[in-house]
Scaffold this active site. Structure first.
Site, PDB file in Angstrom:
ATOM      1  N   LEU A 155       3.031  -1.107   4.807  1.00 29.30           N
ATOM      2  CA  LEU A 155       2.323   0.110   5.207  1.00 29.30           C
ATOM      3  C   LEU A 155       3.335   1.249   5.245  1.00 29.30           C
ATOM      4  O   LEU A 155       4.414   1.097   5.818  1.00 29.30           O
ATOM      5  CB  LEU A 155       1.702  -0.068   6.598  1.00 29.30           C
ATOM      6  CG  LEU A 155       0.659  -1.190   6.739  1.00 29.30           C
ATOM      7  CD1 LEU A 155       0.287  -1.388   8.216  1.00 29.30           C
ATOM      8  CD2 LEU A 155      -0.593  -0.862   5.919  1.00 29.30           C
ATOM      9  N   ILE A 175       7.334  -2.183   6.984  1.00 31.18           N
ATOM     10  CA  ILE A 175       7.202  -0.721   6.960  1.00 31.18           C
ATOM     11  C   ILE A 175       7.847  -0.153   5.697  1.00 31.18           C
ATOM     12  O   ILE A 175       9.000  -0.452   5.387  1.00 31.18           O
ATOM     13  CB  ILE A 175       7.832  -0.083   8.225  1.00 31.18           C
ATOM     14  CG1 ILE A 175       7.155  -0.632   9.494  1.00 31.18           C
ATOM     15  CG2 ILE A 175       7.753   1.445   8.166  1.00 31.18           C
ATOM     16  CD1 ILE A 175       5.670  -0.370   9.604  1.00 31.18           C
ATOM     17  N   LYS A 176       7.064   0.687   5.018  1.00 28.80           N
ATOM     18  CA  LYS A 176       7.544   1.278   3.764  1.00 28.80           C
ATOM     19  C   LYS A 176       8.129   2.660   4.050  1.00 28.80           C
ATOM     20  O   LYS A 176       7.461   3.525   4.638  1.00 28.80           O
ATOM     21  CB  LYS A 176       6.346   1.413   2.823  1.00 28.80           C
ATOM     22  CG  LYS A 176       6.605   0.878   1.443  1.00 28.80           C
ATOM     23  CD  LYS A 176       5.319   0.903   0.652  1.00 28.80           C
ATOM     24  CE  LYS A 176       5.616   0.763  -0.809  1.00 28.80           C
ATOM     25  NZ  LYS A 176       4.402   0.904  -1.624  1.00 28.80           N
ATOM     26  N   ILE A 177       9.378   2.824   3.640  1.00 24.51           N
ATOM     27  CA  ILE A 177      10.080   4.098   3.867  1.00 24.51           C
ATOM     28  C   ILE A 177      10.569   4.618   2.508  1.00 24.51           C
ATOM     29  O   ILE A 177      11.233   3.878   1.772  1.00 24.51           O
ATOM     30  CB  ILE A 177      11.328   3.886   4.779  1.00 24.51           C
ATOM     31  CG1 ILE A 177      10.965   3.236   6.113  1.00 24.51           C
ATOM     32  CG2 ILE A 177      12.103   5.181   4.971  1.00 24.51           C
ATOM     33  CD1 ILE A 177      10.414   4.165   7.159  1.00 24.51           C
ATOM     34  N   THR A 224       0.859  -1.192   0.000  1.00 28.44           N
ATOM     35  CA  THR A 224       0.000   0.000   0.000  1.00 28.44           C
ATOM     36  C   THR A 224       0.886   1.229   0.000  1.00 28.44           C
ATOM     37  O   THR A 224       2.099   1.129   0.223  1.00 28.44           O
ATOM     38  CB  THR A 224      -0.931   0.041   1.230  1.00 28.44           C
ATOM     39  OG1 THR A 224      -0.154   0.369   2.397  1.00 28.44           O
ATOM     40  CG2 THR A 224      -1.650  -1.273   1.468  1.00 28.44           C
TER      41      THR A 224
END
Ligand code: G3P
Length: 268
Positions: free
Chosen positions: A63, A93-95, A27
């Protein structure tokens, strides 16, 4: 190659997971916005918990943070992880690799990746447009790097004033414009970017996996697999095109038309 569905739409996630071939979802704030608008989501916490539960254990849900400095991104990454990983132990976790905007120059993405990865949190580094960005993210400990293959192709086409629709195929081997290869600092297509990242990471035995992202059509998805992307994250609309061929439909019509009642009786 693993398949992630690039969506936050719970209907697409539910349908995609019943196919039995999806290994997770990715996402981003734009996909969350689309889902929020379609489903009129008021309680985003419950909505995301439902996404995580629907995807299930052993698969990934990426996310994304929305901060642009290291301190905020680390704190948001921890918040997302604490709130949602307990549902099905599947949160990544998307960074953004470089969250700098014109108003706020910084190089804090790499710092945030390092800090969160060293706590054992899986990181998906997003907005990758060069092999060097992927390399630094891998060095900082990212589990995944996400090159935006389709957006590279879009950019190359725009520079050459080529009109196109989003799902149109762009050759992995590039195109010429004014008798020179169209390229972005040596990158001639989105698939070429994936391939260069794979070569670079393999040269130094990084365990970081490549998620070919921003994919547009079945041929590009196939090419991502052929150049060794570990994962393709695919919008649901593009996923359906991977199963479609006019000869398949033609063959189906013929089989249905040829079904004799004696054969139908076998199924009774
Ligand atoms: O996973 C990245 C993706 O959501 C971006 O896709 O189609 O906006 O380039 P697109």
């Amino acid at each position: 190659m693993k398949i992630f569905i690039d969506t936050a739409d719970i209907d697409e996630v539910k349908e995609g997971m019943t196919w039995g071939v999806a290994d997770g979802i990715t996402t981003n704030p734009s996909l969350i916005k689309k889902a929020q608008e379609k489903h009129k989501v008021k309680d985003m916490n419950s909505y995301i918990k439902n996404l995580c539960k629907t995807v299930g254990k052993g698969k990934d849900v990426s996310l994304e943070v929305i901060g642009t400095d290291a301190k905020t991104m680390i704190s948001q990454g921890l918040t997302l992880y604490k709130k949602f990983n307990k549902v099905a132990n599947n949160v990544v976790i998307k960074i953004p690799v470089n969250p700098a905007t014109n108003d706020d120059p910084n190089f804090d993405g790499i710092k945030a990746i390092k800090a969160l990865a060293s706590k054992g949190i899986g990181i998906n580094t997003t907005l990758i447009f060069t092999p060097e960005q992927a390399w630094l993210a891998a060095k900082a400990g990212a589990k995944y790097v996400s090159p935006f293959a389709g957006r590279i192709d879009d950019d190359l086409r725009k520079k050459a004033n080529i009109t196109f629709e989003k799902p149109d195929y762009y050759p992995a081997t590039g195109k010429e414009y004014k008798e020179k290869p169209l390229e972005d600092n040596g990158i001639i297509s989105g698939i070429h970017l994936c391939k260069q990242i794979r070569l670079l990471l393999d040269n130094f035995n990084y365990k970081t996996q490549i998620i070919a992202a921003s994919l547009r059509n079945a041929r590009q998805i196939r090419e991502a697999a052929l150049v060794g992307a570990h994962v393709a994250t695919i919008p649901f609309s593009a996923l359906t095109t991977t199963l479609t061929h006019y000869k398949t439909a033609e063959g189906m019509n013929a089989f249905l038309a040829d079904t004799v009642k004696e054969y139908e009786a076998v199924f009774k």
